[in-house]
Each structure stands twice: as C-alpha cells, then as structure tokens.
Design a protein around this motif. Structure first.
Motif, short mmCIF file in Angstrom:
data_model
loop_
_atom_site.label_atom_id
_atom_site.label_comp_id
_atom_site.label_asym_id
_atom_site.label_seq_id
_atom_site.Cartn_x
_atom_site.Cartn_y
_atom_site.Cartn_z
N LEU A 159 37.02 26.06 104.09
CA LEU A 159 36.29 26.24 102.83
C LEU A 159 36.47 25.02 101.94
CD1 LEU A 159 36.97 29.95 101.84
CD2 LEU A 159 34.75 28.88 102.15
N VAL B 180 33.49 22.55 100.54
CA VAL B 180 33.25 22.34 99.11
C VAL B 180 33.55 20.89 98.74
CG1 VAL B 180 33.91 23.03 96.79
CG2 VAL B 180 33.68 24.75 98.56
N LEU C 108 27.61 15.62 95.49
CA LEU C 108 26.92 15.90 94.22
C LEU C 108 27.36 14.91 93.15
CD1 LEU C 108 27.06 19.80 94.09
CD2 LEU C 108 25.02 18.40 94.23
N ARG D 35 25.08 12.25 90.99
CA ARG D 35 25.04 12.19 89.52
C ARG D 35 25.38 10.77 89.07
NH1 ARG D 35 23.60 17.27 86.95
NH2 ARG D 35 23.35 18.46 88.83
N GLU E 74 8.21 14.62 85.96
CA GLU E 74 8.01 15.87 86.69
C GLU E 74 8.47 15.77 88.14
OE1 GLU E 74 3.92 16.70 86.19
OE2 GLU E 74 4.17 17.38 84.13
N GLY E 75 8.59 14.55 88.66
CA GLY E 75 8.90 14.40 90.08
C GLY E 75 10.38 14.32 90.39
N GLN F 144 24.87 15.46 80.02
CA GLN F 144 24.93 16.62 80.90
C GLN F 144 25.40 16.24 82.31
OE1 GLN F 144 21.98 19.07 79.76
NE2 GLN F 144 22.61 20.79 81.01
N MET G 166 28.74 17.49 84.19
CA MET G 166 28.67 18.13 85.51
C MET G 166 29.59 17.41 86.49
SD MET G 166 27.19 20.67 86.97
CE MET G 166 27.22 21.23 88.65
N ILE H 252 33.08 18.44 85.76
CA ILE H 252 33.38 19.80 86.22
C ILE H 252 33.61 19.80 87.73
CG2 ILE H 252 32.34 22.07 86.61
CD1 ILE H 252 31.12 21.80 83.82
N LEU H 253 32.75 19.07 88.45
CA LEU H 253 32.89 19.02 89.90
C LEU H 253 34.25 18.41 90.27
CD1 LEU H 253 29.31 17.90 90.88
CD2 LEU H 253 30.40 20.04 91.49
N VAL I 255 36.86 21.00 89.75
CA VAL I 255 36.86 22.01 90.82
C VAL I 255 37.55 21.45 92.06
CG1 VAL I 255 35.37 23.22 92.44
CG2 VAL I 255 34.85 23.28 90.02
N HIS J 198 17.75 24.73 97.31
CA HIS J 198 17.71 25.16 95.92
C HIS J 198 17.69 24.01 94.93
CE1 HIS J 198 18.09 29.41 96.68
NE2 HIS J 198 18.96 29.12 97.62
N TYR J 199 18.20 22.85 95.32
CA TYR J 199 18.26 21.73 94.40
C TYR J 199 17.62 20.53 95.05
CZ TYR J 199 21.65 24.74 92.23
OH TYR J 199 22.25 25.81 91.67
#
Lengths: 435, 404
Positions: B26, B30, B37, B41, B204-205, B275, B279, B282-283, B286, B359-360
C-alpha cells in the motif's frame, strides 16, 4: 466481567509501553487525517436551507438546437434558462412560489463624497425570492409582483451593505446610487448566507459571502446592468439577454406536496411539447426535467477535485495504519499464548478470550481516537488558513466529534478481530506443556 | 547469508508477514502516485510565463463608464508616467496570472470548420510588447502601424504574435509565420512567435494549454481601457506600485481600483499557484506520515520477533554464529518481506494510477518511479529493522543455557 477485562487490558498495555504508544500513534494519525477530510466534506455537503430544502425544485428545459456540439469542458447551456421561458414559467404560477434570478455586480457610490466607490455582488430576481428562501427583513419589506412588472427602481440591501453605505441598519426609504442609476431602498435583510449558495449559477462561488443587494430582474434587464455567471448563446449573440437563444437565468420553484411535484413535472413536459409544436424547441418534450435541491447540488459539483483526492488519500492512509495495527496486535496477542492457555485451562471459553482481546483493542481505539481528535483539530486549523473559499467553514460539530471516537473504536476493533480470533484458537494443551 | 532458513522461519509467521508485506505494498502504491502528483504540480508551478515578472505590475480599474474610457486612458497614462522610477506605462487587457482572460475558440479556416482550440487573446497598447519583455523567436516585433483599434474585444483584422506552444499545436511541423486563423468573422495573421506566453488564468483544456496565448497589438480606446501594465526596475517595483495605487485615487476618483488584481506579476503568480503549492505540501505530509507509520510497524513487529526468539538467538550464538550473522539474519528477513511488498505494490501502483487517470487529468505513471519507490522502501525497511536487529545481535550466548 467487563471491568476485569478492562483491568487486564490496562495491565497488558502498560506492560509494553512502546508497542502501545506505536499503536495509539498509528491509529491517531490515521483517524486524524481521515476526520479532517471527512469534516470538510461534511460541512460542504450540509443542507443549505434545512427548513425548506424538501420543497425547493429546479426546472430544466432544453431549448438548444439538435446539432449543438457537447463540450465537456464548457458549461452546460441547459443548466440555465432563457428569459422567455423563465417569464412563461413565472406567469403560469404553477408552484406555491417561484422566482427567476441571476447574479449581478454593480459599483456602489457611498453618500459621502470623500469615500471611494466599490463593487458589490448581488442578485437580480423576482418578488417571490424573499418568501421562498425565507429571508428576514430588519427594516422595510420586499418588493411586490407589481414592482416587477412596473420595473420599479427599488433595491433591497443586506444589513452589512446598508451599514457601510448609510451607517445604519434602517436605510429604508433612502436613495442609493448603484452604477449609473439611483434606486430607492425598499428593505434591508437580516444576515442570510446559505452554505453552499445553492441558488446561484454553476460558475459562481459556492461558499463564503452571499448577496449584498437584490434588484428586480426586469429593472436590471431594462437598465442593461452587468450580470455575473454563465451566459450561453447558440445563435449570433447581439448582447440582448431577452433573446430565446440565450440562457442565463436560474429558476427555482417551491412545491409543498408530492402531487404538486408530479403536476409541475407534467406541466414542464406540456410546456416543452407546446414549445416544440410552436417551432421554438427542436428537442422532444421529455428533455425537460425537474431537479430537487439535492439533485441540483450534485450538478453544481460542490466538492473540488483536489479535495476529493485528498479525502481518498486520507482514507488510504487510515488503511495503511489499520494494517499496521493488525500486525502489531497479532504479535502482541500471540505472545500471550501462555496466559491465554492458562485462562482456557481454568475454564474460560473461546468467546471470553475473544471479548477480552476485543476490549483491549477498543481501549487502544479510544485513546487513539483522543489523539486523532487533537490531530484533526490541528488539521482543520491548517485548512482554515488555506485560501480556498470553503476553508472558513472547516469546523467540527458535535456529530463529527462523536463520530471521530466511533470511527477510531470501530477501526481498532476491526483491526483487533483477526488477532483476537487467532488468539482464541490457540490450543491450550500445547502451550501449557512448554510453560 | 542463506535465504532458505529465513524463508522457512517466515512461513511460521505467515499472517504477520503477509500483513507487513501488504502495508509495504500500500505504501509503495501511494508513494509512487503521490510523488508523481507532486512532480506534476511542481511542473505546473514552474511554468515559464514568458514575461519579466519581477519588473512588471498591473493596475486594474473598473466601474467607469465605457464612454469615459478614452479620457481615463489618457489621464492614467500621463498621470502614472510621472511617478519616479516608472520605466513605462501601457494599456493592456490582462497580465499572466492576473485573471480576466479574453478566451475565444479559433479556427484555422475562414468557414469555421477546422477548430484549433480555445485560446487567450492579450490585447496590448503601444509599448506593451517591449514592456512585457517577450522573447521573439521568429518573425519581427510589432511596429507602430500594427496597433489597430479594438472592435469587439480584439481588432477585426490584425497581425498577431503567438506563443511557441500554440504555434506547435495549431500548425504542427510547419513555419507558423504568415499563417491565418479566425474567430468567427475577425481574422488574424501570425507575424511572429514568442518563446513563452502564459494565460491570465487556466484555460478550458487543462494544464497543457496554459501557454495558448495570442498577443494582438491594439489601439487603446473606449472598448480597451482600465487595465495598465507598469514596468519598473525589480528593486523599485513595490514602491512604484504603491505610489501608483495612491495616485489613482486622485487621477481617477470615479473608478474602482481592483485591489486583488492591482499587484505585481510576481505576487499574482504567488496567489495563482497557492492551491497547487498547498496540495504538494499535503501530499508530502501524507508521504512522510505513511512512511513513518510503516517504519513504526516494522520496528514493532521486528522487536516482537526478536524478543520471541531470544532463546533461539542464544542457541545460534552458542553454536558459533557471530553478531554479524544475527544482524544479517534480521536484515535479510526484512529485505525479503519488503521485496514481497514491493512486487505487490508495483501492481497496486499501476492500478491506482489507472484509477487516477480516469478521474483526473493525469498522464501515465512513468516506469522509473517504480525502482525509485522500491529503493526508498528497501532503505526504510533496513533502517527500521536496524534497531531491533542490533538488539538481537547483542543477545549473549549464555541465554541459551538458561531455562532450557
């Protein structure tokens, strides 16, 4: 027996303090992270208008042509309503109350000449808005349907704006200059800020400050005041917002009884069919639908993707912590094979051993929950310092406080299940021999 | 070191071994995805805006009447130019990271069939091209007669400068100079290509379109007024901006100064990516917490095993095993467990990546993340087991003779 098990558990936990501390720390970290995110999701999915939410509905019509290209990245034009449709639904008066609305921003000019003008956000709407959404007035009153048709130059201010502009809550009857025009203040509303701001356009911000002023919609259209929010047009846009090919209005209707809801749904279908017969609509009648407030909130996509990802991360982290605790408890319980065997030999049943270890796991969970609560408060404090618009809402209520402990105890008892089960299946005879 | 005895000992502790391996798996899944991720960013945060951020600031005015636009432009341009240290003041519609984009869909044919994406149009008055500090990589710089009056939101028929990223998207593999595109009726011809030019706000893209920008030289007027680009030396910029904001109250008392956007481009950028930075933080948190918990789990279990096997360790020592042998035994054991976990974890990492991709907006996880993740976990395992293993190595052989 429970008291005895509790005593045994405390002794056992004290005997190996490092291992106990590791387990408490693991469950505390996992619970802290998960509860921080769950609290944020909880406040974001709260009911914005608890005493009315069951009676509010959002009709959807689809006046777009058949050859409209769907664009997943652009806003959905059928999310809002055209001016002719909204006016027709208003005039039909099929709900207990109904109102059309749009966001707007204006420049407010304070009475004092020395003060600088500033921009304010508010709403252009129709008379029923105030009664439907239960706004209270601290001075004056709402405008009436007559004001709507007469396009009266009246405005309702929020208490805060009234104080900024006039230095008093009671500014009813005073005149105020907004943009190029002068309006008469007809009423002042008590603070009202449903979270999320469910009634606004999908592009508007959903959390934080609410409307500072309210103006009759027809007046705003008449004076060509600036609107905020999505404006979608599928024919050449001339700037005329009253065209039948421009969607920009939100429409809410209050329906008190289930048969009223069914009747309204039928009415929408009939209206859609009639528009198709007239050649205004190209799509079939069943393209119309009636969303409840709950369904509307889903459409608004209130939880940002980043937040969703963070929540999954927190849950994944809790999983890792739980697997960790299972391994540690297993080691701990199996090490006490001798003790278990003596208890079994003296007449304790497997169930008793199981309950004994269950109590011990629950105790770890309880202490871990306490630590988790502290960590969650720390996490929420961190979130409140973020610039996101929902950040200020991140507070724990009693329900979340209790569920922190519940989740911690459930998680640790679940983690203790396998080790306890293994422990109560130790064969006593084999162990007793080696003692 | 022989592996077989270690394996057969592990077989006796199947459940605990599987649990620790699962935890490692796990953590591996992660860890790889969270690192990926973060890298994404950071890549977004590091984006090149193409302008001299440290020397630029914006002033944005609203709330004035459209018919006063011409007069406002004249007053602001002459008023702000007198501030000491001001290198230049020009009219512009927006600055990178400053919000309020002028987005429009473009087509590469007049009939409007060849859709080439939604791009941002920067309209800039005389002086703004030089002030921005755009780096020209093809074509020529705008000249005085290239500045056309704005009709709707851009000039109707104009020469434009596009970013390299947009040129490669719209005309892949060909020279973009002289190419044409349309927004409905308005028509544009590419006169130059600039190295970078970021949008005022995300398009938008998604992140890959952040540099789809067009610079249109435009003549300030009634439809093009209210936002101004200030340039000063980086050391003096904050003072110049402060003076300019104070001066506006006198120059244009009827207009509203938008304080949130009237900032230096550097601080607009700071807010723009806040933002993403949160993020990424936070990553990182974690990852750190998860590695900590995993390490604690290994320490806990290893300590328990050492205690449980004190007698066996004593016997091995009495039979001639050195401290190093005992140390090596526990390290090998840990290495094997972590390896099981990593094998499982790599599969999990890919599954998680596939899930995230649906999803992303996220590309596929590059393969090199897996060996790096594996190395980190191996290192973590060895570090975590070191303490208990040293304690095991310290068990004296005399233990074997006791209580047998």
């Amino acid at each position: 027996m429970f008291g005895y098990y509790l005593d045994l558990a405390l002794r056992s936990l004290r005997r190996n303090q490092i291992l106990t501390a590791l387990m408490v720390l693991a469950i505390g970290l996992g619970i802290g992270a998960s509860m921080t995110m769950m609290t944020v999701l909880h406040v974001m999915s709260a009911d914005p208008i608890p005493d009315r939410s069951g009676q509010l509905f959002y009709p959807h019509l689809d006046p777009t042509p058949l050859d409209r290209r769907k664009n997943a990245l652009a806003p959905d034009p059928t999310d809002n309503m055209t001016w002719p449709d909204a006016m027709a639904l208003l005039a039909a008066h099929r709900g207990t109350r109904q109102a059309a609305m749009s966001g707007g921003n204006l420049v407010a000019h304070p009475e004092k000449v020395s003060a600088n003008p500033f921009t304010i956000d508010g709403r252009y709407t129709t008379a029923d808005f105030f009664a439907m959404f239960r706004l209270r007035f601290v001075a004056g009153h709402a405008w009436t349907a007559t004001d709507d048709t007469a396009r009266s130059r009246v405005v309702v201010l929020s208490e805060a704006l009234s104080r900024t502009l006039f230095g008093t809550d009671d500014s009813a009857g005073r005149m105020v200059q907004l943009g190029e025009h002068t309006f008469r203040v007809i009423g002042v509303t008590a603070p009202w800020a449903p979270q999320p701001m469910f009634y606004a356009d999908a592009a508007a911000h959903k959390f934080g400050e609410s409307d500072q002023f309210f103006l009759p919609l027809a007046t705003a259209v008449d004076l060509k005041l600036d609107t905020s929010g999505n404006v979608s047009s599928w024919k050449k846009f001339s700037g005329d917002l009253t065209a039948s090919s421009v969607t920009w209005l939100q429409f809410w209707v209050q329906l008190d009884k289930p048969d009223q809801v069914a009747a309204y749904r039928r009415f929408l279908f009939d209206y859609s069919a009639q528009q198709k017969a007239l050649g205004v609509y190209e799509r079939p009648a069943d393209s119309a639908r009636l969303d409840s407030l709950r369904e509307r909130l889903v459409t608004l996509h209130l939880v940002p993707d980043d937040l969703r990802l963070q929540s999954w991360l927190a849950l994944g982290f809790l999983m890792v912590c739980m697997v960790n605790i299972v391994a540690l408890l297993l080691a701990k319980f199996l090490r006490r094979s001798g003790e278990v065997s003596v208890r079994r030999a003296l007449g304790a049943q497997r169930r008793d051993i199981f309950v004994q270890f269950g109590v011990e796991s629950a105790l770890i969970g309880l202490v871990g929950g306490g630590l988790g609560l502290l960590l969650a408060q720390l996490g929420l404090w961190g979130i409140r310092r973020r610039p996101d618009e929902y950040a200020q809402l991140a507070q724990m209520d009693t329900a979340m406080l209790l569920s922190t402990f519940a989740l911690a105890v459930v998680a640790s008892v679940l983690a203790g299940l396998l080790p306890a089960w293994r422990a109560c299946h130790i064969a006593p005879a084999l162990q007793l021999k080696t003692l | 070191m022989q592996i077989r005895p270690v394996l057969s000992a592990l077989r006796k502790h199947r459940v605990a071994t599987v649990l620790i391996a699962m935890e490692i798996a796990l953590a591996c899944a992660v860890l790889c995805n969270a690192c990926f991720l973060i890298a994404n960013r950071v890549q977004q945060i590091r984006i090149h805006s193409g302008v001299d951020e440290r020397a630029l600031a914006a002033i944005k005015l609203t709330g004035f009447d459209e018919k006063d636009g011409v007069d406002l432009n004249a007053r602001v341009l002459s008023g702000l130019a007198t501030i000491p240290g001001m290198r230049s003041v020009s009219v512009i519609n927006a600055v990178p990271f400053g919000g309020s984009p002028n987005n429009a869909g473009i087509t590469t044919d007049a009939a409007g069939k060849q859709f080439a994406g939604v791009v941002n149009f920067y309209t800039g008055g005389p002086g703004s091209f030089t002030a921005l500090g755009l780096r020209l990589i093809a074509g020529r710089a705008p000249q005085d007669d290239d500045y056309q009056p704005v009709v709707h939101f851009v000039p109707d028929d104009a020469l434009v400068w596009v970013s390299q990223s947009l040129a490669e998207h719209a005309w892949p593999g060909v020279d973009p100079i002289g190419k044409e595109f349309w927004v409905g009726r308005p028509h544009f011809r590419v006169a130059g290509v600039v190295a970078n030019l970021a949008r005022p706000s995300p398009g938008e893209g998604g992140p890959s379109t952040i540099e789809w920008s067009v610079f249109v030289p435009s003549q300030p007027g009634a439809h093009f007024a209210g936002t101004y680009l200030l340039r000063a030396s980086p050391e003096e910029l904050s003072r110049v901006l402060r003076d300019a904001r104070a001066a506006i109250a006198k120059i244009a008392p009827d207009a509203v100064l938008e304080t949130a956007t009237s900032q230096s481009v550097a601080s607009l950028r700071e807010t723009f990516f806040q933002q993403d930075r949160t993020m990424a933080g936070i990553l990182l948190g974690v990852i750190a917490a998860m590695l900590l918990v995993t390490a604690l789990g290994i320490v806990g279990l290893a300590s328990f095993w050492v205690q449980q096997r004190r007698r066996q360790i004593g016997i091995r020592r009495a039979l001639g095993a050195t401290r190093g042998d005992i140390l090596g035994y526990f390290q090998t054991e840990n290495f094997l467990i972590v390896t099981f976990g990593i094998v499982l974890g790599m599969l999990l990492a890919f599954a998680l990546n596939l899930l995230l991709m649906t999803h992303y907006e996220l590309p596929r996880l590059p393969l090199y993340y897996l060996p790096i993740g594996a190395l980190i976990l191996w290192g973590l395992g060895q570090l975590a087991v070191l303490g208990p293993a040293l304690r095991a190595a310290a068990v004296p052989p005399v233990v074997a003779t006791r209580s047998v």
